[in-house]
Scaffold this active site. Structure first.
Site, short mmCIF file in Angstrom:
data_model
loop_
_atom_site.label_atom_id
_atom_site.label_comp_id
_atom_site.label_asym_id
_atom_site.label_seq_id
_atom_site.Cartn_x
_atom_site.Cartn_y
_atom_site.Cartn_z
N GLU A 109 83.99 27.35 67.71
CA GLU A 109 82.79 28.46 67.30
C GLU A 109 82.10 28.13 65.82
O GLU A 109 80.76 28.46 65.95
CB GLU A 109 83.31 29.91 67.44
CG GLU A 109 83.72 30.65 68.68
CD GLU A 109 84.36 31.84 68.64
OE1 GLU A 109 84.02 32.79 69.36
OE2 GLU A 109 85.21 32.05 67.82
N SER B 128 92.34 37.71 63.62
CA SER B 128 92.13 37.58 64.84
C SER B 128 90.61 37.93 65.47
O SER B 128 89.70 38.07 64.35
CB SER B 128 92.82 38.86 65.69
OG SER B 128 92.23 40.02 65.13
N LYS B 129 90.18 37.85 66.48
CA LYS B 129 88.79 37.95 66.98
C LYS B 129 88.11 39.19 66.15
O LYS B 129 86.75 38.88 65.77
CB LYS B 129 88.93 38.49 68.36
CG LYS B 129 89.00 37.34 69.35
CD LYS B 129 87.45 36.65 69.41
CE LYS B 129 87.42 35.10 69.83
NZ LYS B 129 86.50 34.19 69.47
N ARG B 130 88.58 39.97 65.87
CA ARG B 130 87.62 41.23 65.21
C ARG B 130 87.39 40.83 63.74
O ARG B 130 86.58 41.69 63.35
CB ARG B 130 88.38 42.69 65.56
CG ARG B 130 89.74 42.71 64.70
CD ARG B 130 90.31 44.05 65.04
NE ARG B 130 91.56 44.53 64.66
CZ ARG B 130 92.26 44.21 63.65
NH1 ARG B 130 91.94 42.92 63.22
NH2 ARG B 130 93.28 44.48 62.96
#
Length: 501
Positions: free
Chosen positions: A285, A275-277
RNA sequence: GGCGCGUUCGUCUAGUCCGGUUUAGGACGCCGCCCUCUCAAGGCGGAGAUCACGGGUUCAAAUCCCGUACGCGCUACCA
């Protein structure tokens, strides 16, 4: 199985950008098809009416194209480059593809609503599905009661035998549920995991058509895989528990199911779902960071798949040839950014300087750098190639050659010019450079080394001050290459400017 | 809770089906040395896994069987 035409699909739901895990699934499907002369289909599963967005569709398509995962078929585009989608949902009626090339687009499920309705009606007619008018509240209450009695939450089939005649207005506001057999087992062979078995009594009468007339995932998926003649369903592990439901649908429809292959998940460094973290999760990206698509593809291929020799770098076309389902891993894989970075560097090494320059164009622009001489820029890249790990590094090595008003690294200046003699030495060295007839690295090396010898100082005492004065920083090409690249005029100007109080 | 899936160096993995050829192989990362004017790159070398744990079968198990633990997934009118 082997003489069957290979047809696979990637079926993302457009509820966000294409993330690394999705890209890996898409890639494995793509490689499987390409290596076997099969077809690769892109199907947008946009049946989530509230979360699907057009932006996501764009991002998915753009990501696929960037990675080079071209799909083979789909509804035709109008010559205008617009995809005609007869949509009843959120997907726009005309949809502009972010990139031009193919004149056929992905399939959109929201453009196929009539098809699912027909299949659902057929199931109802044959007594294999039924209308259910239970409200969300009554369902919630039912589950609460089940939870209180420590029973597994499951639709109890209370609407199973209610009569709904064709014209019954009571049908409106109803969902269609699939009639799940009460006992027995479903079994199937997963190409990666082997034989799997599930008990029917644990499955409930799941919804196949929502009140809105839009199909749910399991239903639309099964119908489409059938209609699109998908031979192998290669998808994430998270769908493993959905497979028995789809098997029942196939059985009820009298259809031979495809071969299933469930891929393990990709996890973050702490073992939880990526995930993002954990860093970047969107394919785009990575593109924006300066990764090469071929590096991402190679790296992703190695997440959950390996050859017997554990080969790391694959030449163009090799992945397609060597990929197979048998060697796919059953256990989840942790995404390792460091290895990706290494892989990116390996691919960068294979490129010619001018190729690196043209591929870094966007990054150079983003850095606000103007390249006035491409041949010169390519020459610099040639010298500094080994230091480029990302395309975004390119402007960082070019800037001192294209900007006269360079910025000085305070720390470097403080360190190198801590001793008072450093400036004197620099001024003396500049005089030597001034008298240099030929400003080539060979000649410069001779001049400066002789100078150091004459002064009785270590090379570094002269090299470092020169480097900092001329480039503003400690790292860069070899000092003589740096000076030659800069040329006599600019070298002397920069030293003079640096020395000026 | 129920069901399903998984578990080999820090990480990606080979080997597991057909037990002995494994002192468990490769890659990333890490450490050291060399190269060297810097940062890299490169070359050479090294540490690192009692194969989740516990039983069993066997002359022999990472490999076969059973159990346990842990992790993940599903259990929605999400996909």
């Amino acid at each position: 199985m082997n003489n069957k035409t290979i047809r696979v699909r990637f079926a993302p739901s457009p509820t966000g950008y294409l993330h690394i895990g999705g890209a890996r699934t898409a890639l494995f499907n793509y490689l499987f098809a390409r290596g076997r002369g099969g077809s690769f289909i892109l199907r947008i599963e946009d049946t989530d009416e509230v979360r699907s967005t057009e932006e996501s569709i764009r991002a998915i398509i753009e990501s696929m194209k960037w990675l080079g995962l071209e799909w083979d078929e789909g509804p035709s585009f109008a010559k205008s480059g617009k995809l005609k989608v007869e949509s009843e949902g959120k997907t726009p009626s005309t949809f502009h593809l972010p990139l031009s090339t193919p004149d056929y687009g992905p399939y959109f499920q929201m453009a196929r609503l009539d098809i699912y309705k027909k299949f659902a009606a057929n199931l109802v007619e044959n007594g294999k599905a039924y209308y259910c008018g239970c409200t969300p509240e009554s369902l919630r209450k039912m589950r609460e009661e089940q939870a209180a009695r420590k029973l597994p939450p499951k639709y109890d089939g209370r609407c199973r035998d209610k009569k709904h005649d064709e014209n019954d207005p009571g049908k409106i506001g109803c969902v269609v549920r699939f009639k799940m057999p009460a006992d027995g087992n479903v079994e199937f062979d997963d190409a990666i995991r082997g034989r799997l078995s599930f008990e029917n009594r644990l499955l409930d009468d799941f919804v196949i058509l929502k009140t809105s007339g839009v199909p749910t995932y399991n239903f639309a998926c099964a119908v489409d895989d059938y209609l699109m003649k998908i031979s192998h369903v290669i998808r994430g592990d998270d769908h493993l528990s959905n497979t028995p439901r789809q098997m029942h649908l196939y059985r009820a429809l009298g259809i031979e199911p495809p071969i299933f292959a469930h891929l393990s998940m990709i996890l973050g460094s702490d073992g939880s779902r990526l995930s993002k973290r954990h860093g970047h999760t969107s394919v785009l990206e990575y593109r924006d960071e300066g990764y090469l698509p071929e590096a991402i593809v190679n790296y992703l291929a190695l997440l959950g798949w390996a050859t017997q020799e554990s080969k790391q770098i694959f030449a163009a076309g090799e992945l397609e040839k060597e990929f197979n389902l048998e060697n796919c891993s059953k256990s989840p894989a942790v995404f390792d950014n460091q290895k990706l970075l290494w892989m990116n560097m390996e691919y960068l090494k294979k490129l010619r300087p001018d190729e690196i320059l043209s591929r870094a164009k966007k990054h150079i622009d983003n850095a606000g750098l103007k390249i006035t001489d491409e041949i010169y820029a390519a020459k610099i890249i040639g010298v500094e190639k080994d230091k480029i790990k990302l395309l975004a590094d390119v402007p960082k090595i070019l800037d001192i050659f294209f900007i006269e008003d360079i910025t000085y690294d305070e720390e470097a200046v403080a360190k190198i010019f801590a001793e008072p003699e450093a400036k004197k030495m620099l001024a003396e060295a500049a005089k030597e450079l001034e008298s240099a007839a030929e400003f080539s690295k060979e000649n410069l090396e001779k001049i400066i080394k002789d100078f150091c010898l004459g002064q009785g100082v270590k090379n570094a005492k002269v090299f470092h001050p020169l480097r900092v004065a001329v480039s503003g920083r400690m790292q860069g090409p070899g000092i003589f290459e740096l000076l030659e690249l800069l040329g006599k005029k600019r070298t002397l100007e920069r030293i003079a400017r640096f020395l000026k109080p």
